[in-house]
Enzyme design. Sequence first.
Site, PDB file in Angstrom:
ATOM      1  N   SER A 694       0.916   1.773  -2.333  1.00  0.00           N
ATOM      2  CA  SER A 694       0.049   2.928  -2.054  1.00  0.00           C
ATOM      3  C   SER A 694       0.370   4.151  -2.910  1.00  0.00           C
ATOM      4  O   SER A 694      -0.371   5.139  -2.881  1.00  0.00           O
ATOM      5  CB  SER A 694       0.133   3.309  -0.572  1.00  0.00           C
ATOM      6  OG  SER A 694       1.449   3.660  -0.215  1.00  0.00           O
ATOM      7  N   LYS A 737       0.193   8.970   7.538  1.00  0.00           N
ATOM      8  CA  LYS A 737       0.234   9.727   6.277  1.00  0.00           C
ATOM      9  C   LYS A 737      -0.420  11.095   6.438  1.00  0.00           C
ATOM     10  O   LYS A 737       0.092  12.111   5.935  1.00  0.00           O
ATOM     11  CB  LYS A 737      -0.454   8.928   5.179  1.00  0.00           C
ATOM     12  CG  LYS A 737       0.307   7.641   4.811  1.00  0.00           C
ATOM     13  CD  LYS A 737      -0.462   6.807   3.804  1.00  0.00           C
ATOM     14  CE  LYS A 737       0.316   5.548   3.445  1.00  0.00           C
ATOM     15  NZ  LYS A 737      -0.409   4.676   2.494  1.00  0.00           N
TER      16      LYS A 737
END
Length: 787
Positions: A694, A737
């Site tokens: 990611s 996140k």
Amino acid sequence: MEFEYEEEEELLPEELPIIAMIDGITIYPHMPPMPHFMPPYLSLPSGRAAAAVEEAMDNESRLVCLFQQKTDKKRELQVKDFNEIGTLINIMRFRKEDEGVWMMVQGASRVRLLELTQQQPFFKGKIEIIDEEEYESVDVNVEALMRNVLELFKNIVNLSPRLHEDFAIIASGIEDAGHLADFIASITELKSEDKQALLQTIDPKERLERLTVMLNKELDLLELGSKIQSEAQAEIDKDQRTYFLRERLKAIQKELGEAGEISTEVEEIRTQIAEAKMSQEAQKAAEKELSRLEKMHPSSAEYTVSRTYLDWLVTLPWSKSTQDNLDIKRAQKILDEDHYDLTKVKDRILEYLAVRKLKTDMKGPILCFVGPPGVGKTSLGRSIARALGRKFVRISLGGVRDEAEIRGHRRTYIGSLPGRIIQSLRQIGSNNPVFMLDEVDKIGTDFRGDPAAALLEALDPEQNHAFSDHYLDVTFDLSKVMFITTANLLDPIPPALLDRMEVLELPGYTAEEKLMIAKQFLIPKQLKEHGISKGQLRITDGGVKVIIGEYTKEAGVRNLEREIGSICRKTARRVAEGEKGMNRVTARNISEYLGPFKFYSEVAEVEGEVGVATALAATATGGEILFVEATQMPGKGELTLTGQLGAIMKESAQAALSFIRSRSEKLNIAQDFFVKNDFHIHVPAGATPKDGPSAGITIATALASLAMGRSVVPLIAMTGEITLRGRVLPVGGLKEKILAAKRAGIETIIIPKRNQKDLVEVPDEAKKGMKFIFVDNADQVLNVALN
């Protein structure tokens, strides 16, 4: 003893009647007379065979015996349907009976069928006598074969209870090889097909060789049978002795007045079996075991094993269930009382209750709660059981490596027990509890088996109605049990096991959610556990926020509760020492209770820098922001990666570098920039391992910023996987996140366009004041992220 054969030339009619034998007695020629041997008796039913015998009695009492193969009854028989070689027999005695004929016969010689001339009312054909003298070849080999056959036959006579010892004496007196083979074959118990094969073997030497193989096999069978008989006889003698001693023991017990104790125990178990209302299979097994128990003495080791097994069978909750409370509003109230938020999980439980209310015989669901430590997975199971009105049982699977922990041991082992599932059901006394299998992702596997594979049957709604435990050896119905498993990660769970469960994810809590959990649940619980009243301690919202941000670093609330407990203990000491008044814990004085800050949250940089980009990462303890730093030095285009990066993250860095190099001309980067320089990418917090794809677009942004000399826009963070073509692929852990970005003061977040749907799971307070930019290629990322 010697026997001399009188050879005489036989004159046969042109045609002779034939008996067709499908299976049964094989008659050999040249059988010598002896006191213990009589020619074979034949009893033939009415029909062709009886008609052939009556014909033979009218013409010299001779006929031919041939073996007939099984054929299609619809067509006429031919010569090929009979074995070519047969026996010419003499009828010595004959008697008609109601259902056929009876006769005593003796073989005369081997004959060959030349032509079948008649089929009705009996078989008739042309034959010729086979002169065996033409095939005799008396030599050393034949003599050796004869001696070997005689020795084998003597051993068989010694072992066989059917054969008289005179047979061996008579066989020793036969000097002709072919006659010896025929005699032994007719006496010995060989298979019909073997006897027929010997009859068709003309050469005496070859006949002896075949017979040697057959006798060796027969001798092996007799020796094995003798051994089995000896062992069986010894066992019978032992059983008779045991029976005798047991009868004497009963008489002694009767004299001592103890005879009724055993029978009373047996009757008590029989009553328990009747009351247990177990399955038909289990009841049959219990009654069989009880029958064995009656025949044992209490001092026998086997008695204890059998008694324990029956105890397990009669005490299991075969038909004992708790009544479900199907009041949905009450259940929702209980779930809200015990846990804050967790809307998705609560809805699933209420849906189950609703369906259960409409369909009373539905199977229990198999749920899997997945989330970081401390989010309330285990305690949620207790809350579900309370809402349903069911009993709750929990077993921890962390570190379990033995398959027998799940399926139990066989009763052949000393100290064997059922598996932990059956043990727990017996302990709880209900066949429909809420059954929590904790830490299912931490099951081990070694030489003792795979416990995860043993769980496949228990956690399959299509199979667990007949769960088989090795100890019980009968099936138990687990379909009414509501199984809940918990795990921190899905990856370690075997795919076959994961496929059987309905996964419900429990992500980490936001700071606001933690504050509400602390106020509603944790602080009241810790005050009660430490004996402190509300008038003696008060922790302000500001104080709780400092604990959340500076003293804990987790997705759950376990450490938060631990720190609140520490404050309560210090307060308890002050109260115990006689201090009066309220202890007020605020953001300013919290260090007096907990000491200096333990963690410092990463804060987004207000000013952008060249070669530094901010990434978002999801960990087992929640979300974090990461700074990706890129720098250059003169060299040959080599790439160095540091910061405890995993293999996947290193591959993402290589892909990002290749993408930026492929866009050099479009991004106005000098052609030799990537040839004359070496590059170093570092992700700080090097003691912490990092992995995953990611950070791909973040690394690409840092490299582009370095190569173009343009700084990254401040207060911007990003997440997404990059491909060599520059496509941005979706990633996971979006909620964690975004929460990390919120804590760090990030104002803009770049996320993959295909992750836009996942924003629904993010709380509104986390999204408030933040700007989200959705991208599907890296060119869009660079346009937004670089000044």
